[in-house]
Structures are given as structure tokens and as C-alpha cells.
Design an enzyme around this catalytic site. Structure first.
Site, PDB file in Angstrom:
ATOM      1  N   GLU A 130       0.806  -1.221   0.000  1.00 53.92           N
ATOM      2  CA  GLU A 130       0.000   0.000   0.000  1.00 53.92           C
ATOM      3  C   GLU A 130       0.838   1.270   0.000  1.00 53.92           C
ATOM      4  O   GLU A 130       0.478   2.263  -0.637  1.00 53.92           O
ATOM      5  CB  GLU A 130      -0.969  -0.017   1.181  1.00 53.92           C
ATOM      6  N   HIS A 156     -11.291  -5.528   8.695  1.00 56.23           N
ATOM      7  CA  HIS A 156     -12.095  -5.271   7.496  1.00 56.23           C
ATOM      8  C   HIS A 156     -13.268  -4.335   7.776  1.00 56.23           C
ATOM      9  O   HIS A 156     -14.163  -4.222   6.953  1.00 56.23           O
ATOM     10  CB  HIS A 156     -12.615  -6.587   6.913  1.00 56.23           C
TER      11      HIS A 156
HETATM   12  C1  LIG Z   1      -1.803  -5.218   4.313  1.00 58.54           C
HETATM   13  C2  LIG Z   1      -2.877  -5.950   3.579  1.00 58.54           C
HETATM   14  N1  LIG Z   1      -3.266  -5.521   2.374  1.00 58.54           N
HETATM   15  C3  LIG Z   1      -4.272  -6.118   1.710  1.00 58.54           C
HETATM   16  C4  LIG Z   1      -4.908  -7.201   2.236  1.00 58.54           C
HETATM   17  C5  LIG Z   1      -6.082  -7.858   1.508  1.00 58.54           C
HETATM   18  N2  LIG Z   1      -5.717  -9.202   1.042  1.00 58.54           N
HETATM   19  C6  LIG Z   1      -6.046 -10.307   1.730  1.00 58.54           C
HETATM   20  S1  LIG Z   1      -5.378 -11.688   1.057  1.00 58.54           S
HETATM   21  C7  LIG Z   1      -4.676 -10.836  -0.195  1.00 58.54           C
HETATM   22  C8  LIG Z   1      -3.819 -11.566  -1.190  1.00 58.54           C
HETATM   23  C9  LIG Z   1      -2.686 -12.288  -0.501  1.00 58.54           C
HETATM   24  O1  LIG Z   1      -1.875 -12.910  -1.429  1.00 58.54           O
HETATM   25  P1  LIG Z   1      -0.669 -13.817  -0.965  1.00 58.54           P
HETATM   26  O2  LIG Z   1       0.207 -13.048  -0.035  1.00 58.54           O
HETATM   27  O3  LIG Z   1      -0.034 -14.365  -2.162  1.00 58.54           O
HETATM   28  O4  LIG Z   1      -1.327 -14.958  -0.074  1.00 58.54           O
HETATM   29  P2  LIG Z   1      -2.395 -16.041  -0.579  1.00 58.54           P
HETATM   30  O5  LIG Z   1      -3.728 -15.395  -0.511  1.00 58.54           O
HETATM   31  O6  LIG Z   1      -2.028 -16.452  -1.946  1.00 58.54           O
HETATM   32  O7  LIG Z   1      -2.279 -17.134   0.408  1.00 58.54           O
HETATM   33  C10 LIG Z   1      -4.974  -9.479  -0.088  1.00 58.54           C
HETATM   34  C11 LIG Z   1      -4.542  -8.450  -1.040  1.00 58.54           C
HETATM   35  C12 LIG Z   1      -4.470  -7.636   3.509  1.00 58.54           C
HETATM   36  N3  LIG Z   1      -5.032  -8.675   4.125  1.00 58.54           N
HETATM   37  N4  LIG Z   1      -3.468  -7.001   4.149  1.00 58.54           N
END
Ligand SMILES: Cc1ncc(C[n+]2csc(CCOP(=O)(O)OP(=O)(O)O)c2C)c(N)n1
Ligand SMILES: Cc1ncc(C[n+]2csc(CCOP(=O)(O)OP(=O)(O)O)c2C)c(N)n1
Ligand SMILES: [Mg+2]
Ligand SMILES: [Mg+2]
Lengths: 334, 378, 378, 334
Positions: free
Chosen positions: D65, D134
């Protein structure tokens, strides 16, 4: 307070002493931050600690505030009591996610299983001729974050006592150190056990009958000066030093305003959305029928902190406070 | 006085402060992900371990399937399934000693369960009755962490604190490929390396961060190549090969425990299900990709190996399935009971002692609830 | 149905998604910092360029000395000197075309001045009459940036925007060794690589972040080794060798301009003065270290090379010194004049139009100032 | 408002339309964030934009972010108008340093030379059964940061109009989207040019004589419902929708309170240090002698946002609002 005057010390020295005593009393206390070790901090507040307690107890970290606070969270999880230094107010911002999303919430998240006794020392405020990003008053952000205690001393004795209390607290405490009071001097006896003040109690620094100045931190001396000056105008001002923004001492504040019937909140932080709004609103809720005039606010302007050469126009000073007192509808009295 | 005179003569030496501090070569990952199953290395793997991994994988898959079913039945608000990634989840839990700590991300419910957390308590966050359902100290599992990568510095701090206290404790922190882009990832790895903290970072590279594919997340040869930039070894492993993940993790844990410092491990895997039950994965990826990965299923890989080597027969499979079914039945049953909630808990744990302000609000809510229960509705 | 049956057969292939995306070897820095002066490469260097660099170095050193003197005279609030680092400062400015952008950190006043920013306007921040004294668009120099590493994503965004607009613009971002630990460093480099943005990152590794030595900042073989983890080339250069820094920067700028994407360059240098005039460097480092580095002075190195090759004689040196003195005299004179300040400016630029709230505050201050100037003090 | 009802749309659809129209009208407008491209955003607000305008105009960024906002700053420096999506309220925290230290200050820092026309869309607030992190209401942080505009729509038409205005603004705007109103429906005519509302004007959503409910965003419908329910109690409540927290429309708010003599501020955000303190304080300063009772506040409790199963106890609802109205000292009237 029953402290016995023994020897004069600066607020910075009192803070150093508080850290030292806390570290000596409890091996779980660890100091960490940028330049806190070898250098003793850019304000020398951690001076001598690395030498006395070793690098592992007073640690120069890599230059990354989220990392500093984030690792402190992990250390606290394992039973340590980290005391984190943010070098300047504005450099605490990178750590906000850790602060808001974890430090303030971990106890609640885990139903009390995982408290985080972290003290976050933040030198704050202006009046020191600092370049941009070195003079912010960011207390509004901390106040709006449930789960944090927000504490700020205005005297040498309180600097010691409140910092000891903050480190002893099982909750995270944002400990705001008024930069321009670092070199303020006062007589104070660190050996006096009474000098550890509980967090959450405001104190009447000056009694008066005409109106109450509600203030904290760097604005306390300014308000006391204003109260002196106000005598010329025939006003006898009471000055309440909040010492703790969270928890807020409604009792002391309301009692004062009920007595005087008028109040002005004074702080350096910007007015709009700043602490004064909360304070004025809650005082009004509690003391409405005692109020002869609306609670007024004297605050920094709603602008980014000005460059050094213009900061005197921004900071609440004696004149601006007296102007506000003058607007407390004195006619209505007679 | 010229600058020359002032500064002394010319020195054709390299800049005095510069010495390469270590040979970077050993820190770089191999070009190919490490694999055990189907290779010669498999012969050296401990049969008991493989059988244990198998049972856990089957149980883990069943857990994912059951939890996903619970979302459809309205018993879970949301579930981010780790179907397809069970090898990483399970191996992470099994590579640790009891005294070690696990720092899971929001997707790693399974790792927490495999480490011993009660399967229902692990779902509290996702059911919505509280934020964390288990006592982190009971199994040394930090709360499932939602803000991505923010748990990594916690793991570093905890590992560092343990080392300072002279405790023989390693922290294992899990994060996704997407999470590796966050500043906290960088800061955590750097602190870990500078402090030589006993921590292991496991990146599950499952190809996506919600809808964003890896190519939009990083341009690096691999995520494991980030390690050298912190001064720690980077390892690449086939994340669907439970034996390989377990071995690489165990090596790193041993290395950390011995004072060798942190390791970054990238496990190549794939998220078979959508991001969560609320996600529509067809918007960003094709079925054929999913199908290809189904052909590389972690359970199938291990089952094949065990079967080939005569370490697993129908009875063994059945036993694993039965255990998984028992777990699922228990989970279903307990999740079908409404949790007992006390709204007053909202105030109980904000601080060690509620502030006067919170006490007032507590009183307000109590009065409201009493009025409500007395039926004295407005 | 067993999992095997359900999922299809075993595949002994590596995980399907995995292909090494590029050979990491070309992204790794050489083991030794690149040098030109005193090596064979020097012969190939353009004499005019070397003379130009020399003149700028001498001027830059003089600027540092003069600015530091101004702090003692109370004409500057604070000055973070780049004495000893002039080769990086000057080469950074000279490696860019006019249409390019420079993103300096708080220590890089000199780079801004070498790029054309008025020497007095460059000091506005440090004198304290405003935050930025120059129009960033005039010479395409972003404001000197105080919060460390936060300017790096700005450089990436600007370079990316320029590319999207079809403009042939490169951004050069400067940061310190300490700043490389910040999350913003990581995020900026990652965005740059993913977007293949035309941006060059120059880390001046001067051995310290205020009092914190490099060894407490990073455990990496070098900071340039971080590059491979983003998928960009990392280069290591002797930061006191102006010809080398200029060449490496110019190569990276050319590479970026040609669409080749970002480069990370680590320049090994040393901060001869204290962190700022307010700092006491004896608290954290010994004189002998400083003395060693004085023997590797960037001006001396270049002066020796030029003299050896007959490209610089006493007249040439004198001319450089004269130009530097003229600049210093002008700086002194203009800095000795008090800046003319209008307190009402406090409200002028917070928004395009002041909010009603600001207008009220503006009126309040105006009234106060009028009262003050009428001598009608309370 | 003079919008002509044409067809019903959800607030999410209106926002999508606003983005689309803004991108079509000005090639400098770029949308960026996590999952905004191929997926169309987790709330589908950016649905179809990447397809229509290409990946370069609507970009799936890496997951960071601070990087998103930081690169947006650079893009704005070069003349673009980035519209940044923060996926959820709490995930904007990592970007706070960029927001506070740069986005809000760059214009001022450069004496107006370098404005940053960035719109930061933040889905905020609770009531959607979201897991931890959230459902935050983080507007207090934004309000306390001079240099930002802070805007939040409560209706479908305003969602369109205010987002267009935000994108058109030469100042950075934090655009707070009430998550639980994303699927609220209303008839609204996007072709009506009047639908672009200027930023900074509150609107009276319901006229009344007894007391004023001052509110914004997700609490607007709740207040309207409370106002309906209040008729039974004999109260005729006025409801003011602020729409913009910064700038603040003192005129509209004060005029209403002067008419009614009583006011309650309603918001989801925590009470202590929340927006309500500022609002109550400034209303009191301006309307003191018109007030029959102190301005009261109905807000979220001062706790971390609760888990889904308990959130209804936290959120200001009709009953709590009516309780507060009941405490406005009606006896004093007669
Ligand atoms: C700081 C932050 N930004 C955005 C989110 C929203 N979010 C939840 S899961 C996700 C994707 C995560 O991807 P990855 O790190 O590859 O983990 P995966 O879901 O593939 O296990 C996002 C953008 C969050 N939880 N925390
Ligand atoms: C985010 C942030 N944290 C802390 C500081 C305070 N600070 C100013 S300079 C400095 C050290 C910087 O070291 P380095 O990046 O190596 O640059 P150098 O001073 O050596 O040029 C620190 C900690 C800051 N300016 N910004
Ligand atoms: Mg992923
Ligand atoms: Mg440095």
C-alpha cells in the site's frame, strides 16, 4: 505530589534516569531504536544505557520504524518489555500499521492472553526550530486508537514518574515527550518512591477561579505563563495539566470547569480533528449547565507544521490564549 | 592550499571500508526447486515421517473441504482454503519442536491445526465470534494474521527475545507471494539477518495474490533470490512435495537453532480453490491451469511414493481417511452449535483494566442489554 | 474414492508453474567495486568530462564547507554535509539529461545544486524560511526528502508516468545505506522492476546512518546484492571515484532510457563530516577511520589522475578554485541577508483554495499581525 | 439536488460509472490498486475499467500500500491524476507515512508548485460481517491531517457526484466509501450534469424542528430511520448529511442547530478522539446560546472493531440514537 526537591535536573535527564531505573529493576526491559545505543539517542535520552546494560538491552536497530515496532511486538510476546524510541514524531508514521493493527489490539484479539507491554517513546511537538517532519504533534492519531494509553509529561518529576509507570504498565503506552521541554530544569528527587505517578490522573498546576485552561505537555508552561499574565486583566486562571490523554481524567477536569464555569483547551496540535475537540465536547457534555460560555480552543492552525522561521506564528502563545479567555463572554456574568 | 595538499596524496587502493563480507554464492537458491518424491532422495526419507505426513495431508485436505462446506451452510463467514497447499501447511507444523513458535498468515489455519490447535478454535476468526479463538501460548501459535506480512517482524522479535533469554526456540513465519511485496517483509528479513535471529521464513508462492499473478507481483528470478540481499540463504522447494518441504524446513530450523541465523524458503505451490469462498477465480484464471496443478497434487504425490515403496496399503489409506472423517464429523458437529457469546466481552480485554471511559460504555451496553432482555423494547 | 483416484495419477514433473524466469548471474554485482581512476579504464575516459567533474567536485566541496560555516554563523539551522561524498553528488547530477528527474534525499543538496538549482534556494529547507526553496519543475529536481526512502516510490511513479506518456525521461533516486532498511526502499524497487520503470537507484553507502554502522544495518554481502531479489541488475562502484560513478550511472540511465528497466547502484563512500553540524561523531567513530578515508578523497583521486595525464595544470586548478570561491562568496552574501517572510503564506498553499476553516484562521492571524504592527501589544 | 430519477443503480455501480466517466473525460486519470484490474476489485467497483481503458490506465499493482500511494505521488508529480484503491480501511495504514508526510503536504511544501491531485478510495466501516481489520472507521486519522480533503457519500447520486468532484479536485481527496451501502439502490440519472456536487457542502436530508442529527456516510440511513421512529415519540428530527468532513460545512450545520436548538452527532467511528468531538465542539462554539442541551454523541464504542457476531452491539443503531435524543433535556423546554 510529595516529591522532595533535591537537585535540579533536565527533563531529558529524568527520562534517562527512568529508563535506567526501569532496566535495573526488571531485566525484561529492553530499549531499542535508531541511534539509542552508542550515540545515546539524538536527544541523549538513552545516554549510557548501552554501556551499563549492554547492546542486547539497549539496541541500535536497523533504520526501519515498522520493523522496530514490529519486532518489539514479538519481543513482548515472549515476555520482554520493549521500550521503543521513535526518533521524531513524523518518523513514527511508518510504524502506524503495526501500532494500529497489532500493538493496540493484540490483548483484545487474544482475550487478554497476549498483552503487549510496550512503551513507545515519541519526541513530539515544535518550538525547537526543526526542519520539516521534525515538529509534528501527532497525538490525535494515538487518541483515536483504542487499546493505547497516551501519556505526556510536562514537568521533570512527571517525566520520570510517568515513564516508570508507562514501562510498568501491562498495556502499550504511547509516551509523548515534549521536545522543547527536554532541557527544562527542575528540582526533583528520583529516590522518592512517590515519584511514580499512576497513569490517568490529571493535576491542577495552578488554582484559579475565573476560568480553566485545560492543557498538556509543551503547552503547560505556556498556560502557566498566560495565567500569570492574566492577573493583570483581572482573571484568575486555573491550569489543568492532563498528563494522560488516554485514559482521560474526566473527574479532575470536570470538577475544575464546574468550579470556574469557563474553559479554554490549549494545545499545539492542529485544531480541526485535534484533541481539543474531544476535550471540549466531553467537558460540555458533563458541565453544560455550569458553563457561562462555550469551551474554546487555542490550537495550532490546520496547516502542515510551519518552517522554523514562521513557527512562532503557529504555536499557541500567551497572547492567543488571553484572547480566547477574553472571548469567554464575561459580559454575560454581570 | 590545494585540495591535494590538504587531503594527502593519491591512493590507488579500493575504498578502505570495502571488503566483500561473505561469498554470496551459498546464499543463492538452486535453479530448480528441491524435490524428494520421485527422486533418489526419497529413498533416504524416514518412512515413519512420510506416513505421518501422509496422514496429516489427508486430514488437512479433509479439513479444507469441511471448512469450505461450512461456509456454504452459513456456519463460517468466510474460509480461505489451502487446498493444494497442504504439503506446506503440514510440513511447517511438523518441522517444529514443541517449544518453537509458528506465525501463520490468514490462510494458514491448517498449519495451526496440524500443530495442535483445536480445529474449531482455529476457525473462530472466520466464524466471527472472536478474533482469535485459541490461546497462542498453548501451542505456541501466534494469532492467524490478516494484515499481510505484519506477522513477520513479530516472529523475528520473538525469536530474538528467546535467544536473548538463552532459550532454544525457533520461530517459523509463513507468508504468501503477494505478502512478499510489503515493506514489512523487507524489514523483518533485514532485522532477522542483522540480529542472526533463529527464524525461518516460508513463502508459499501459490501463483496468485487474490487475482494478481506472480508476474505482476515480482520480476525476480525467484522470491528465494531475495535472501542474498539480506545475507541469509535462500532455498527453493517444490511446495507440493511434502517430504521436500519438510526436509528443507527442518534443515533451516536446525540451522537457526544452532545459531546459524535465518533462512528464506520459497515453496512453489498452487491454490486450487478460489481465494476464499467469496471469490470468483474464473475471473482471473483458466480451468486448464488448475487442472495441470491437480495433476501435481501433494497427496497424490506422496501416496504414490508410499504405495510404490510398499509403505502404504489400502488399510493404511483407509485409516488415514477414517481419522480425517472423524475429525470432520467432530468439526461439523461442533461448528453447528452456535457459539455462546457475551457482548460484555467487548470491553473486557481492551486494556488490563477498563478505562473510566470504557466503564461508562460498559454500563451503557449492560443497561441496553437488560432493557432488551426485559423485552422493554422501545 | 481415494485422493489418488480423485486427483488423477502421479506426475514426477517439477511443479508446473516453475520456470526460472531469468539467469540471476548478470544481476549480481561484481565482487569488487568498479573503479576507473588509477586503472586502465581511466585512459578511455573523456578528458572534458573528467575536467568538468573536477570543477564540480571542487565547487561542491566548497559548497559543503561554506554551508557548514553558515551553520556556525547562525545563518543555517542545520546542514548535513556531503563532504567526502561529492563524487556521488556531482556524478548523479551530471549523468542525467535535462529532461530527466532527480530525487534527492535530505543530504543531497549538492546534487540539486550541481543539477542547476540555485545554491541559496537549495538551502531554504535548512535555513528554515520554507520547506522547499526551489520550483521542482524548473530543473526537474524533487524536493529534498527528509523521511528516509519515501522519495523512492515517487521516482518510480514519475518514471512510470513519463513512460506511459511516451516521454523519454529517466528518474534518478538517491538514498543512504540506512534508508535501504526502510520498507519504502523495498516497495519502490519492486514496483520499478515489475513496471520496468526507467529509474536508477543510487545508494550512497557512507558507512553510517547517523551513528549506526553498516554492520548493524545489514548483513548482506553488499547492498547491491539486493537487486537480484527484485529482478534488476545490481552494481557496486567506488563512490569516491567520480569517473567510475559517472560511468556506472550513465550506463544505468542509458539502459533505463532504452527500456531496459531499473538498476540498483551501491556507491561505497564515506561521510567525512559529522551527520550534521549538530552531531558529535566522536561518540561513534574514531579519527583513524576518518583519516584513512581522507586518503581516498574524491577530489584528490581525480586531481591526481588529471595531473598525471597532463589534463590539469596549476591554472586549471586555480580556475576551479576561483569558480568555487565566487560561488561561495555569492552564497555567503545572499545567505547573510534575512529572508523576507510573510506569515500569511502559512495558509496560502495548504489547498488550492483555503477551506472556510482556514480562511477564519487566516483572518485571525492577520488581525494579530496588524495588532502587533500597530504596537497595540497586550 | 435536482437529479432526475431514471434508473435504479447501486452505490457500487454509481462509483464504477464515476470512474469510467472520469477516465473517459480525462486521459490523465489512472486507476491503481490491488486487484482493481482483471478482477475489477474485491467490491467490483473497478469492474470493466481495465478492459475498456487497458492495463496501463487501470493497473493491478504489487501488494504494497505504501508503494501504491508512493508511486501515485510520483505519477501525480508528472501530471497524472491517480485514483488509488485501498482494498479495505485497515489496509490503508501501511500507506500512512506517504499520506501524512507527502500527499497532504507536497503542495504546501512547494508553495503550490507541486499539487498532488490524487484520489484515495477507501472502503470503510462495518456492518458487513467482515473479519478483523475489514471494518475500521478511520476517518479521525484523515481529518486530523491538514492538506487532505475527506469526503464520504451516503447516497447513490452523491457517490457518483462526489467521486467525480474528488477526481477533478487539484487537491488530494480521501474518498471514504461506506462498504455496507455499496449495494444500496436508488434511482439516479448519471447523465444529469448537476450530479457533480461540489465538495464541502452538507445537505439536509430530512427537515425537522425538534433536534438535529449530524451524521455522514453509513450512518445517514440509520439516522433517517431513527428520525422516522422518533415521530412516535413526538420528535421531529432534522438529519444533516455532512458529505464532506474536510472542508466542513459549518454554515449548514450551524443553521440547522440554531433552528432546532438540540443536536446529536452520529457516527460508527469510535467516540473518543473521533469526528464527533470536533463536530460537537465546533457546533457548540457557534451555537452556544441556541443550545437547550449539550451536543451529544452516538458513536462506536472505544474498542477495537468487534468480531462480526458482536458488531450489532457496537454500531450506533436507532435505539441508541433515540436514547440520546431522549437525553437532550426536553424538560428544560417547558
Ligand atoms: C496489508 C494488507 N493488504 C491487503 C490485504 C487484503 N488481502 C487479503 S489476502 C490478499 C492476497 C494475498 O496474497 P498472498 O500473499 O499471495 O497470499 P495467498 O492469498 O495467496 O495465500 C490481499 C490483497 C491484507 N489482508 N493485508
Ligand atoms: C523515516 C525516517 N526515520 C528516521 C529519520 C531520522 N534520520 C535522519 S538521517 C538518519 C540517518 C540516515 O542514514 P543514511 O540513510 O545512511 O543516510 P546518510 O545520513 O548517511 O546520508 C536518520 C535516522 C528520518 N529522517 N526518516
Ligand atoms: Mg499467493
Ligand atoms: Mg549513510
Amino acid at each position: 505530589m510529595t516529591t522532595v526537591a533535591v537537585k535540579p535536573a533536565t527533563m531529558a535527564q529524568a527520562l534517562t534516569r527512568a529508563l535506567r531505573d526501569a532496566m535495573a529493576a526488571d531485566p525484561a526491559v529492553h530499549v531499542m531504536g535508531e541511534d539509542v545505543g552508542t550515540l545515546g539517542g539524538v536527544f541523549r535520552v538513552t545516554d549510557g544505557l548501552a554501556k551499563e546494560f549492554g547492546d542486547d538491552r539497549c539496541t541500535d536497530t536497523p533504520l526501519a520504524e515498522a520493523g522496530i515496532l514490529g519486532t518489539a511486538v514479538g519481543m513482548a510476546m515472549y515476555g520482554l518489555r520493549p521500550v521503543v524510541e521513535m526518533q521524531f514524531d513524523a518518523f513514527a508514521y511508518p510504524a502506524f500499521e503495526q501500532l494500529i493493527s497489532h500493538v493496540s489490539r493484540m490483548r483484545n484479539r487474544t482475550r487478554g492472553k497476549m498483552p503487549l507491554p510496550i512503551t513507545i517513546r515519541v519526541p513530539y511537538g515544535g518550538g525547537i526550530g526543526g526542519v520539516e517532519h521534525h515538529s509534528d504533534s501527532s497525538e490525535a492519531y494515538y487518541m483515536a486508537t483504542p487499546g493505547l494509553h497516551v501519556v505526556t509529561p510536562a514537568t521533570v518529576a512527571d517525566a520520570y514518574g510517568l515513564l516508570r509507570a508507562a514501562i510498568a504498565s501491562d498495556d502499550p503506552v504511547v509516551f509523548l515527550e515534549p521536545k522543547r521541554l527536554y532541557w527544562s530544569k527542575d528540582s526533583w528527587n528520583p529516590e522518592d518512591p512517590q515519584s511514580v505517578e499512576p497513569i490517568g490522573r490529571a493535576v491542577v498546576r495552578r488554582s484559579g477561579r475565573s476560568a480553566t485552561l485545560i492543557t498538556y505537555g509543551p503547552s503547560v508552561p505556556v498556560c502557566l505563563e498566560a495565567a500569570e499574565a492574566a492577573r493583570e486583566e483581572g482573571w484568575d486562571l486555573e491550569v489543568v495539566d492532563l498528563r494522560s490523554l488516554v485514559p482521560f481524567d474526566d473527574e479532575t477536569v470536570s470538577a475544575s470547569v464546574r468550579r470556574t464555569g469557563r474553559a479554554v483547551v490549549v494545545h499545539e496540535s492542529g485544531g480541526f480533528g485535534g484533541p481539543g475537540g474531544e476535550i471540549a465536547a466531553r467537558v460540555t457534555e458533563r458541565c453544560f449547565h455550569h458553563l457561562e460560555a462555550p469551551v474554546l480552543r487555542v490550537a495550532g492552525f490546520d496547516i502542515p507544521y510551519p518552517p522554523p522561521m514562521l513557527e512562532r506564528h503557529h504555536l499557541p502563545g500567551v497572547d492567543r490564549i488571553l484572547d480566547a479567555v477574553g472571548r469567554l463572554q464575561w459580559e454575560a456574568e454581570s | 592550499m590545494t585540495v591535494m595538499e590538504q587531503r594527502g596524496g593519491y591512493r590507488p587502493s579500493p575504498p578502505p571500508a570495502w571488503q566483500p563480507r561473505m561469498d554470496p554464492a551459498p546464499l543463492l537458491p538452486d535453479a530448480e526447486p528441491y524435490r524428494v518424491l520421485g527422486t533418489e532422495a526419497a529413498a533416504k526419507a524416514d518412512p515413519d515421517l512420510l506416513r505421518r505426513l501422509y496422514a496429516e495431508l489427508v486430514r488437512g485436505r479433509r479439513y479444507n473441504v469441511q471448512a469450505t462446506a461450512l461456509t456454504k451452510q452459513g456456519r463460517l463467514a468466510v474460509y480461505p482454503s489451502s487446498t493444494g497447499q497442504e504439503a506446506c501447511e503440514v510440513a511447517a507444523a511438523l518441522a517444529l519442536q514443541e517449544r518453537d513458535w509458528l506465525f501463520p498468515s490468514y490462510r494458514d489455519t491448517l498449519a495451526a491445526v496440524a500443530r495442535g490447535v483445536d480445529p474449531v478454535e482455529a476457525l473462530t476468526l472466520l466464524r466471527g465470534d472472536w478474533h482469535t479463538g485459541y490461546d497462542p501460548y498453548e501451542h505456541r501459535v501466534a494469532p492467524l494474521c490478516t494484515p499481510l506480512a505484519t506477522q513477520l517482524p513479530h516472529a523475528v522479535g520473538l525469536a530474538h527475545a528467546a535467544r536473548l533469554k538463552g532459550d532454544d526456540v525457533v520461530a517459523l513465519a509463513m507468508v504468501g507471494d503477494g505478502g512478499s511485496s510489503e515493506g514489512d517483509f523487507h524489514e523483518a528479513l533485514n532485522f532477522a539477518a542483522v540480529w542472526q535471529a533463529p527464524v525461518v521464513f516460508l513463502v508459499q508462492n501459490n501463483g496468485f495474490a487474490i487475482s494478481v499473478p506472480l508476474a505482476k507481483q515480482t520480476a525476480a528470478p525467484s522470491l528465494a533470490h531475495k535472501a542474498v540481499g539480506y545475507g541469509m540463504p535462500g532455498r527453493l522447494v517444490d511446495g507440493n512435495d511434502a517430504a521436500a518441504v519438510h526436509e528443507v524446513l527442518s534443515d533451516a530450523v536446525r540451522h537457526a537453532r544452532a545459531g546459524g541465523g535465518p533462512t528464506l524458503i520459497e515453496a512453489i505451490t498452487y491454490r486450487i480453490d478460489a481465494h476464499t469462498n467469496a471469490d470468483d477465480a474464473t475471473r482471473y484464471r483458466g480451468d486448464s491451469e488448475v487442472e495441470t496443478w491437480r495433476g501435481h497434487d501433494p497427496i497424490a504425490l506422496l501416496e504414490h511414493e508410499l504405495t510404490e515403496r510398499g509403505l502404504l496399503d489400502e488399510d493404511g489409506k483407509q485409516a488415514a481417511r477414517d481419522a480425517a472423517e472423524a475429525m470432520a464429523a467432530d468439526l461439523r458437529e461442533r461448528m453447528n452449535q452456535d457459539p455462546v457469546l457475551d457482548p460484555m466481552d467487548l470491553f473486557a480485554h481492551v486494556y488490563a483494566e477498563p478505562t473510566p471511559q470504557l466503564r461508562e460504555q460498559q454500563d451503557q451496553l449492560r443497561a441496553e442489554l437488560e432493557a432488551e432482555s426485559e423485552g422493554s423494547h422501545r
